[in-house]
Design a protein around this motif. Structure first.
Motif, PDB file in Angstrom:
ATOM      1  N   CYS A 223       0.356  -1.062  -0.309  1.00 14.54           N
ATOM      2  CA  CYS A 223      -0.998  -0.664   0.050  1.00 14.54           C
ATOM      3  C   CYS A 223       0.848   1.355   0.185  1.00 14.54           C
ATOM      4  O   CYS A 223       0.841   2.445  -0.723  1.00 14.54           O
ATOM      5  CB  CYS A 223      -0.866   0.333   1.329  1.00 14.54           C
ATOM      6  SG  CYS A 223      -2.378  -1.714   0.910  1.00 14.54           S
ATOM      7  N   VAL A 224       1.913   1.074   0.656  1.00 10.64           N
ATOM      8  CA  VAL A 224       2.675   2.482   0.763  1.00 10.64           C
ATOM      9  C   VAL A 224       3.901   2.501  -0.847  1.00 10.64           C
ATOM     10  O   VAL A 224       3.950   3.230  -1.515  1.00 10.64           O
ATOM     11  CB  VAL A 224       4.063   2.242   2.051  1.00 10.64           C
ATOM     12  CG1 VAL A 224       5.155   3.404   1.836  1.00 10.64           C
ATOM     13  CG2 VAL A 224       3.535   1.997   3.158  1.00 10.64           C
ATOM     14  N   ILE A 252      -3.152  -5.504  -5.672  1.00  9.52           N
ATOM     15  CA  ILE A 252      -3.170  -4.959  -4.096  1.00  9.52           C
ATOM     16  C   ILE A 252      -4.650  -5.791  -4.026  1.00  9.52           C
ATOM     17  O   ILE A 252      -4.862  -6.319  -3.048  1.00  9.52           O
ATOM     18  CB  ILE A 252      -3.473  -3.061  -3.994  1.00  9.52           C
ATOM     19  CG1 ILE A 252      -2.199  -2.887  -3.830  1.00  9.52           C
ATOM     20  CG2 ILE A 252      -4.610  -2.984  -3.019  1.00  9.52           C
ATOM     21  CD1 ILE A 252      -1.682  -2.759  -2.635  1.00  9.52           C
ATOM     22  N   GLU A 253      -5.371  -5.564  -4.584  1.00 10.64           N
ATOM     23  CA  GLU A 253      -6.707  -6.211  -4.471  1.00 10.64           C
ATOM     24  C   GLU A 253      -6.168  -7.806  -4.468  1.00 10.64           C
ATOM     25  O   GLU A 253      -7.281  -8.399  -3.713  1.00 10.64           O
ATOM     26  CB  GLU A 253      -7.419  -5.893  -6.128  1.00 10.64           C
ATOM     27  CG  GLU A 253      -7.853  -4.780  -5.623  1.00 10.64           C
ATOM     28  CD  GLU A 253      -8.555  -4.457  -7.039  1.00 10.64           C
ATOM     29  OE1 GLU A 253      -9.585  -4.915  -8.221  1.00 10.64           O
ATOM     30  OE2 GLU A 253      -9.227  -3.036  -7.334  1.00 10.64           O
ATOM     31  N   ASP A 254      -4.821  -8.538  -5.321  1.00 10.68           N
ATOM     32  CA  ASP A 254      -4.820 -10.020  -4.994  1.00 10.68           C
ATOM     33  C   ASP A 254      -5.163 -10.573  -3.717  1.00 10.68           C
ATOM     34  O   ASP A 254      -5.513 -10.913  -3.584  1.00 10.68           O
ATOM     35  CB  ASP A 254      -4.086 -10.128  -6.134  1.00 10.68           C
ATOM     36  CG  ASP A 254      -4.349 -10.909  -7.994  1.00 10.68           C
ATOM     37  OD1 ASP A 254      -5.665 -10.091  -8.072  1.00 10.68           O
ATOM     38  OD2 ASP A 254      -3.841 -10.654  -8.390  1.00 10.68           O
ATOM     39  N   ASN A 255      -4.250  -9.500  -2.870  1.00 14.92           N
ATOM     40  CA  ASN A 255      -3.423  -9.598  -1.971  1.00 14.92           C
ATOM     41  C   ASN A 255      -5.263 -10.020  -1.046  1.00 14.92           C
ATOM     42  O   ASN A 255      -5.208 -10.512  -0.096  1.00 14.92           O
ATOM     43  CB  ASN A 255      -2.745  -8.953  -1.455  1.00 14.92           C
ATOM     44  CG  ASN A 255      -1.632  -9.426  -1.166  1.00 14.92           C
ATOM     45  OD1 ASN A 255      -0.894 -10.222  -0.985  1.00 14.92           O
ATOM     46  ND2 ASN A 255      -0.869  -8.440  -2.331  1.00 14.92           N
ATOM     47  N   LEU A 256      -5.892  -8.904  -1.400  1.00 14.95           N
ATOM     48  CA  LEU A 256      -7.184  -8.718  -0.697  1.00 14.95           C
ATOM     49  C   LEU A 256      -8.086 -10.242  -0.810  1.00 14.95           C
ATOM     50  O   LEU A 256      -8.730 -10.862   0.220  1.00 14.95           O
ATOM     51  CB  LEU A 256      -7.851  -7.513  -1.064  1.00 14.95           C
ATOM     52  CG  LEU A 256      -7.204  -6.085  -0.407  1.00 14.95           C
ATOM     53  CD1 LEU A 256      -8.137  -5.014  -0.771  1.00 14.95           C
ATOM     54  CD2 LEU A 256      -7.211  -6.034   1.301  1.00 14.95           C
ATOM     55  N   TYR A 257      -8.323  -9.929  -2.014  1.00 17.85           N
ATOM     56  CA  TYR A 257      -8.706 -11.679  -2.340  1.00 17.85           C
ATOM     57  C   TYR A 257      -8.628 -12.999  -1.497  1.00 17.85           C
ATOM     58  O   TYR A 257      -9.406 -13.864  -1.007  1.00 17.85           O
ATOM     59  CB  TYR A 257      -8.824 -11.456  -4.243  1.00 17.85           C
ATOM     60  CG  TYR A 257     -10.032 -10.970  -4.108  1.00 17.85           C
ATOM     61  CD1 TYR A 257     -11.498 -11.010  -4.501  1.00 17.85           C
ATOM     62  CD2 TYR A 257      -9.552  -9.451  -5.251  1.00 17.85           C
ATOM     63  CE1 TYR A 257     -12.535 -10.223  -4.977  1.00 17.85           C
ATOM     64  CE2 TYR A 257     -10.642  -9.454  -5.885  1.00 17.85           C
ATOM     65  CZ  TYR A 257     -11.852  -9.399  -5.362  1.00 17.85           C
ATOM     66  OH  TYR A 257     -12.805  -8.370  -6.570  1.00 17.85           O
ATOM     67  N   TYR A 258      -7.496 -12.820  -1.403  1.00 14.03           N
ATOM     68  CA  TYR A 258      -6.735 -14.022  -1.029  1.00 14.03           C
ATOM     69  C   TYR A 258      -6.872 -13.656   0.724  1.00 14.03           C
ATOM     70  O   TYR A 258      -7.373 -15.144   1.551  1.00 14.03           O
ATOM     71  CB  TYR A 258      -5.230 -14.003  -0.636  1.00 14.03           C
ATOM     72  CG  TYR A 258      -4.391 -15.075  -0.276  1.00 14.03           C
ATOM     73  CD1 TYR A 258      -4.129 -16.213  -0.249  1.00 14.03           C
ATOM     74  CD2 TYR A 258      -2.867 -14.620   1.030  1.00 14.03           C
ATOM     75  CE1 TYR A 258      -3.748 -17.024   0.211  1.00 14.03           C
ATOM     76  CE2 TYR A 258      -2.352 -15.099   1.571  1.00 14.03           C
ATOM     77  CZ  TYR A 258      -2.819 -16.494   1.375  1.00 14.03           C
ATOM     78  OH  TYR A 258      -1.639 -18.167   2.159  1.00 14.03           O
ATOM     79  N   VAL A 303      -4.238  10.701   0.409  1.00 17.26           N
ATOM     80  CA  VAL A 303      -5.980  11.357   0.446  1.00 17.26           C
ATOM     81  C   VAL A 303      -6.654   9.803  -0.375  1.00 17.26           C
ATOM     82  O   VAL A 303      -8.099   9.296   0.276  1.00 17.26           O
ATOM     83  CB  VAL A 303      -6.287  12.345   0.306  1.00 17.26           C
ATOM     84  CG1 VAL A 303      -8.009  12.200   0.760  1.00 17.26           C
ATOM     85  CG2 VAL A 303      -5.083  13.187   1.561  1.00 17.26           C
ATOM     86  N   VAL A 304      -6.614   9.895  -1.365  1.00 11.26           N
ATOM     87  CA  VAL A 304      -6.395   9.483  -1.992  1.00 11.26           C
ATOM     88  C   VAL A 304      -6.692   7.961  -2.310  1.00 11.26           C
ATOM     89  O   VAL A 304      -7.330   6.739  -2.483  1.00 11.26           O
ATOM     90  CB  VAL A 304      -7.079   9.975  -4.053  1.00 11.26           C
ATOM     91  CG1 VAL A 304      -7.562   8.865  -5.020  1.00 11.26           C
ATOM     92  CG2 VAL A 304      -7.922  11.117  -3.752  1.00 11.26           C
ATOM     93  N   THR A 305      -5.334   7.645  -2.356  1.00 10.30           N
ATOM     94  CA  THR A 305      -4.918   6.274  -2.009  1.00 10.30           C
ATOM     95  C   THR A 305      -5.361   5.482  -0.627  1.00 10.30           C
ATOM     96  O   THR A 305      -5.982   4.439  -0.638  1.00 10.30           O
ATOM     97  CB  THR A 305      -3.176   5.722  -1.801  1.00 10.30           C
ATOM     98  OG1 THR A 305      -2.802   6.416  -2.565  1.00 10.30           O
ATOM     99  CG2 THR A 305      -2.673   4.251  -1.798  1.00 10.30           C
ATOM    100  N   PHE A 354      -0.264   8.100   5.166  1.00  8.85           N
ATOM    101  CA  PHE A 354       0.400   9.090   3.927  1.00  8.85           C
ATOM    102  C   PHE A 354       0.304  10.100   4.176  1.00  8.85           C
ATOM    103  O   PHE A 354       1.100  10.405   3.095  1.00  8.85           O
ATOM    104  CB  PHE A 354      -0.571   8.156   2.728  1.00  8.85           C
ATOM    105  CG  PHE A 354      -0.676   6.494   2.488  1.00  8.85           C
ATOM    106  CD1 PHE A 354       0.325   5.982   2.473  1.00  8.85           C
ATOM    107  CD2 PHE A 354      -1.842   5.977   2.212  1.00  8.85           C
ATOM    108  CE1 PHE A 354       0.357   4.863   2.585  1.00  8.85           C
ATOM    109  CE2 PHE A 354      -2.482   5.115   2.162  1.00  8.85           C
ATOM    110  CZ  PHE A 354      -0.862   3.890   1.938  1.00  8.85           C
ATOM    111  N   THR A 355      -0.030  10.917   4.873  1.00 12.75           N
ATOM    112  CA  THR A 355      -0.728  12.529   4.944  1.00 12.75           C
ATOM    113  C   THR A 355       0.836  13.111   5.668  1.00 12.75           C
ATOM    114  O   THR A 355       1.010  14.076   5.736  1.00 12.75           O
ATOM    115  CB  THR A 355      -1.600  13.320   4.784  1.00 12.75           C
ATOM    116  OG1 THR A 355      -1.816  13.020   5.942  1.00 12.75           O
ATOM    117  CG2 THR A 355      -2.568  12.459   3.716  1.00 12.75           C
TER     118      THR A 355
END
Length: 857
Positions: A223-224, A252-258, A303-305, A354-355
């Motif tokens: 994510c970072v 990123i999304e593959d990790n979340l689906y895992y 912010v958007v991330t 992040f900010t």
């Protein structure tokens, strides 16, 4: 011995298997001399065992009797060459994958040979060997069930104490090669989904539980890295940025689906471990603090991330406790998380997410030398169009750090830039669609759809609960404060006790009614903004229709007046487009966008995936490609204006309590005047195609050069037919002096006729495209990339005298006026929607029910 190996034999026979086994047994050491034979023997045995499993059971019976698996292990011990190790792993993998007989699988797993191969010290510096080894582990895991898994574990007092397959697999869980990581995930998921209780206890005991927190730590680093990638692209744009972001987002999304697949295995402790890790390592210390409102000259990286990641986590990871804890955290002020997580948590420092002015380094800490602006804002400067917290402070009499996170999300709707608004809308929409979230939490956030409120109150009324009946028929249709406080208090208590984040006030949240009208206020303010894209406003319209699908009663007079003023301003701007460059397409575009907007508003789910936050759709033009005064730039502005107008018009119909028609209220085409140039020219079609014969009664002779030094003689004619209009160059017919054939045509609208000041016999015309490419990008493969189409064409017509030039000029002006008048006539019902009264609003604006709360955004 080696020559006899190549003698002619039946390749798929028991004799062949016996022969290969005998020859393999004679090998005492594997070296460069015999390694090719050993490799070929191993490969052939795999083929024979697979064949025998399907055709002749005696093959595998011989394999067991001769203990060929033991020979494999012996050969591995005696070998010093990589090629033999590779082939042995491949041989065993092929056998395991292709054996259909349960008896055969039991035999393969029922001795220590398999665990010996799993734990053997291969030289994994060889990438090919590692690849074969991981495939070997994956093949084993594919045959696991409650019977076979017990053959691969060691137990003591009925408790699993060793499980080499799992332990060795997760050693490579964070390998740099994505294919290796994917294979390891397959192995672990196959283990989790067996459902063996003793194995589940083993993987959820120390130190194996570290795997789950390590997973989230690895994900946190991704994510970072994603945020850093977006910041780098903002400061140093490159041609492949879209594909680069796509690749990062997919991972990123593959990790979340895992994570979601792990949870779906139904191991309670694993779900709890993942929930705790996501909250403590990612959401509380990093994502939520990144949402803080910052000064215009401060860094807004992330912010958007963060908004995108929150959406993905809620959408993909289906854990009830996780969803409800995140929702409860939205009632906290940002300062609570900044203070609670300013220290190290499991080796990670993140005091402001992040900010922060510090970016996180590879080991999870932050360094001071990598602060950048986010992709959703302009480069940091005092002239940035970013969020200005002083407006919120003035309205709420509170500093930005004291704003609850849900109020920050609403503040982005009213003051944020395009991507911040889109991100905030996506978070609210995702919460709305998260089935794991309790309805009482949605009501507390102010986003429980009205139909769900009424359904719950109706059920209460049917079972005899007086409060439900009273609320159902009252103007206040939210759940009671007590209903919400019970659920909210549970999760607030969990955040405090389990995660150490203190709530600074004893009063958790505000009245759901107040929160709901804060959301409504923010959405109405959103529709009054003129510095956002139409696509973003449409997403706000979808959210509003979800909250209020069939009732306009919750709008107060202030809301209605704001929407009315915004609509009138937009209608006024659209009226100007009636005389604009693309007036001939205005009716068509309005029809198309009306249908699209209606479908979007009435859809059961948002139109876009959250990843569009990070990869916004490319526009056809850019400031570099198309000059501001070009027809394509004007076409984009017209298209945007139409989409905003259609949304505001449909919202006006909604606030008036009227059903939304399938088609916009546009009048049908009118009849052509008898004396129009189209009639006198004999044009019987809407479009004067090249080759069409027309009368030259209104035509003016002229000359034009399409190539340098090659003038051609034509007769010029301007014609309008309803909402269409064309400039035509007609070639006179030799045998029919009053008639000619159309050779060249161009759109009338946007032609911008101008007589040359120095040469009064010259008439300059702008020739724009006949259509807008971005309205149908499938027909234009160069969408977003072609500069050649960005430049309008030019005609310079030379006439015999000044009077002829003026005649042509006035002809064009007259036909443009006729076209504009017809467009205005057809759009008149659409532009003059009567919305000055709203009888459905029954509560006066100064009623306590509809008064704007003091802390409203």
């Amino acid at each position: 011995m080696w020559l006899s190996f190549w003698r002619s034999r039946d390749r798929f026979s028991l004799d062949e298997l016996r022969y290969l086994s005998d020859q393999l047994a004679k090998v005492q050491i594997v070296n460069d001399v015999n390694k090719d034979f050993v490799v070929e023997a191993l490969r052939s045995i795999a083929e024979l065992i697979t064949y025998g499993d399907q055709h002749d059971s005696s093959f595998f019976e011989f394999f067991m009797e001769r203990q060929v698996m033991g020979e494999f292990v012996r050969i591995l011990k005696r070998s010093t060459t990589v090629s033999v190790s590779l082939q042995l792993l491949q041989t065993v993998s092929i056998m395991i994958q292709n054996l259909k007989s349960e008896h055969a699988i039991y035999y393969m797993f029922s001795n220590e040979h398999m665990n010996y191969l799993i734990t053997y010290s291969f030289d994994f510096r060889n990438e090919e060997l590692l690849s074969y080894y991981i495939s070997f582990l994956r093949a084993i895991s594919g045959k696991l069930n409650k019977n076979t898994i017990s053959l691969l574990v060691k137990t003591h007092n009925e408790e699993v104490v060793s499980f080499p397959l799992y332990v060795e697999a997760i050693r490579f869980a964070f390998h740099e090669e994505n294919m290796v990581r994917t294979a390891v995930r397959t192995v672990t998921l196959n283990v989790y989904h067996v459902g063996d209780e003793s194995v589940n206890r083993y993987i959820t005991s120390a130190p194996h539980t570290n795997y789950f927190s390590d997973l989230i730590s690895f994900f946190r680093k991704q994510c970072v890295d994603l945020n850093r990638l977006l910041s780098d692209i903002l400061t140093n744009p490159r041609s492949d940025w879209t594909s680069t972001i796509h690749a990062a987002v997919d991972e990123i999304e593959d990790n979340l689906y895992y994570f979601s697949d792990i949870v779906s295995a139904g191991i309670p402790d694993v779900g709890r471990l993942i929930t705790d890790s996501i909250l403590m390592l990612l959401i509380f210390p990093l994502l939520l603090p990144s949402l803080r409102i910052v000064a215009v000259n401060d860094m807004q990286s992330g912010v958007v991330t963060s908004l995108y990641l929150l959406c993905c986590i809620l959408r993909i990871v289906k854990i009830k406790d996780l969803a409800n804890t995140i929702a409860a955290a939205l009632f906290y002020p940002l300062e609570a998380f900044a203070k609670s997580y300013s220290r190290k948590v499991n080796g990670h420092i993140s005091d402001r997410g992040f900010t922060s002015e510090r970016q996180e380094s590879e080991d999870g800490s932050f360094t001071n030398n990598d602060a950048r602006c986010s992709m959703d804002s302009a480069p940091c400067s005092s002239g940035s169009s970013g969020f200005h917290p002083e407006h919120v402070i003035a309205q709420n009499d509170a500093s930005d750090s004291n704003l609850a996170i849900r109020e920050v999300l609403l503040a982005y709707l009213t003051k944020g830039d395009d991507l911040e608004v889109l991100g905030s809308l996506n978070v609210l929409a995702t919460l709305l669609q998260t089935k794991e979230l309790d309805e009482s939490m949605l009501d507390g956030l102010g986003i429980l759809p009205q139909r769900k409120q009424h359904k719950k109150l109706l059920l209460q009324a049917l079972v005899g609960e007086a409060s439900g009946e009273e609320q159902l028929f009252s103007s206040e249709s939210s759940l009671t404060k007590d209903d919400i406080s019970v659920e909210l208090d549970v999760y607030v208590g969990k955040i405090k006790e389990q995660y150490g984040v203190l709530f600074p006030s004893s009063e958790v949240g505000t009245s759901p009614r107040v929160n709901r009208f804060q959301v409504l206020d923010a959405l109405v303010s959103l529709f009054c903004r003129s510095n956002l894209s139409a696509e973003t406003l449409w997403d706000g319209g979808w959210l509003l229709r979800q909250l209020l699908p069939y009732s306009e009663a919750e709008f107060n007079n202030r809301h209605l007046e704001l929407l009315k003023v915004s609509y009138k301003n937009c209608a006024s701007a659209l009226t100007e487009e009636v005389k604009g460059i693309w007036s001939d397409l205005l009716v068509t575009v309005l029809h198309d966008e009306w249908r699209r907007c209606k479908r979007a508003m009435e859809s059961s789910s948002p139109r876009k995936d959250p990843k569009f936050l990070l990869i916004p759709p490319q526009k056809f033009s850019s400031q570099d490609d198309i000059p501001d005064g070009s027809s394509l730039a004007a076409g984009e502005r017209m298209h945007e204006l139409v989409k905003v107008f259609v949304l505001l018009h449909q919202l006006q119909i909604f606030t008036l309590g009227r059903p939304l028609p399938e088609q916009p209220p546009i009048l049908p085409p009118g009849d052509l005047p008898v004396d129009s140039r189209a009639q006198t020219s004999g044009l019987d079609a809407l479009y004067p195609k090249p080759g069409t014969e027309v009368s030259l009664v209104n035509a003016v002779p002229c000359r034009i050069a399409f190539e340098r030094g090659k003038e051609r003689h034509f007769c010029f004619l301007a014609i309008s037919v309803g909402t269409s209009g064309w400039l035509a160059l007609v070639e006179e017919l030799p045998l029919k002096k009053q008639y000619g054939v159309v050779r060249v045509t161009a759109p009338l609208a946007g032609s911008n006729p101008r007589i040359d000041e120095k040469h009064p016999r010259w008439l300059h015309l702008r020739i724009r495209p006949s259509s807008l490419p971005f309205l149908d990008p499938a027909k234009h493969p160069g969408y977003g990339q072609v500069k050649a189409k960005a430049v309008d064409g030019r005609w310079t017509l030379a006439f015999r005298d000044e009077e002829s030039c003026k005649t042509a000029f006035h002809m064009i002006e007259e036909e443009i006026n006729l076209l504009s008048d017809e467009v205005h006539r057809r759009l008149k019902p659409l532009l003059n929607l009567e919305n000055s009264t709203c009888p459905s609003v029954r509560v006066p604006v100064d009623s306590p029910l509809y008064s704007t709360p003091l802390n409203s955004l």
